[in-house]
Design an enzyme around this catalytic site. Sequence first.
Site, PDB file in Angstrom:
ATOM      1  N   CYS B  37      -2.128   9.744   3.156  1.00  0.00           N
ATOM      2  CA  CYS B  37      -1.002   9.311   2.333  1.00  0.00           C
ATOM      3  C   CYS B  37      -1.269   9.350   0.846  1.00  0.00           C
ATOM      4  CB  CYS B  37      -0.606   7.889   2.721  1.00  0.00           C
ATOM      5  SG  CYS B  37      -1.951   6.736   2.548  1.00  0.00           S
ATOM      6  N   CYS B 107      -4.892   2.234   6.752  1.00  0.00           N
ATOM      7  CA  CYS B 107      -5.129   1.388   5.575  1.00  0.00           C
ATOM      8  C   CYS B 107      -6.363   0.513   5.786  1.00  0.00           C
ATOM      9  CB  CYS B 107      -3.925   0.483   5.311  1.00  0.00           C
ATOM     10  SG  CYS B 107      -2.398   1.372   4.995  1.00  0.00           S
TER      11      CYS B 107
END
Lengths: 237, 133
Positions: B37, B107
């Site tokens: 991302c 993440c």
Amino acid sequence: MQNAPVDVATVSQRDPLLCTECGHLLDGFLAFHLCPKCHSPQLLREGETYFDAFGVPVQFDLDRGVIEKRFYEISRALHPDRFVSAPAHHRAQSMSRMSFLNQAFQTLKNPTALRELMLSLYGVRTQMGILPSHQQKKVPIPVEIAESWFELQELVVENPASSRPKVAEFEAELKNLRTQGEAHLKALETQFDRLPRELSPELLAILSQIDAELQKQNYFRSIEKDVERIKRNAHSD
Amino acid sequence: MAYNTKVIDHYENPRNVGSLDKNSKAVGTGLVGAPECGDVMKLQIEIDEKTRVITDAKFKTFGCGSAIASSSLATEWVKGKTIDQALAIKNTDIVNELSLPPIKIHCSVLAEDAIKAAIQDYVKKNPEKEKLS
């Protein structure tokens, strides 16, 4: 878990191919989908690949003109509209074959999708999209670019006005990296195509380099998208 | 999609945002990026050279709420831990603590990688200390 590597001889090159319904000997890319004798749309064969669907060799250097021509020709013959009054199983088979053909066409005409297909065929990646990305063999992202990306975002937050030339500079750098990566991929594809299609260490080495380069390209693309977002937000005067 | 309240809390009140002197020998800096991302995360730790305990930790993250929360939590957790204890922190611990959905697991991976990268940097600066286990 990884896919079993593809049988090197794809379905169409393996044995004499017989109609899945009447046993008629099939010859040619059209008969591969539809028996000329009993008009049965062929059941999907075990291990059938997108390359089989067009009767083209398993390689990167594909004649996309030929593929497109064959796609339309097969589609005309296989279209479900032609089977409205056919037996129910023929209707079902024409539909599943048509949808396989559509996927095959979308994949082979797109260079990135083709690379991903090759990686999953040879078990370097599992079925694309299905494997969660964190389970994939991950290449570390290039540190220098991550660093300049971080610094650029700091600058944009602290001083949006003066960051404009830096953003442009960074974009140019990204574009440059993408071009280099694409050239590298092309070179790897050529090397791959020259090797025999058996699962040799050389072949796998090339495929894992392709894998790594694709992941990098992917990373650059996602940063590019973020740069676009920054430009919209911070420089929207 | 609604964020978990812990994620929102870390996002709205991030702990330990900032930076330490990256040139200091007692400071290890880890900068990692997510290939998925484009998020980038910088995590720094200060280590007491005698006790090998992490005395301070700072982070700065450009990314989504989950990335910020993951790194904020990571700095909270590493403080007061020894290097070895910090190395034992797994991304799944972060996932559980923040109830991250599958799409945000990367993440937490990023936060774990950042801790490891920071420790690696510290060890590289202090080669006389024992090497990474």
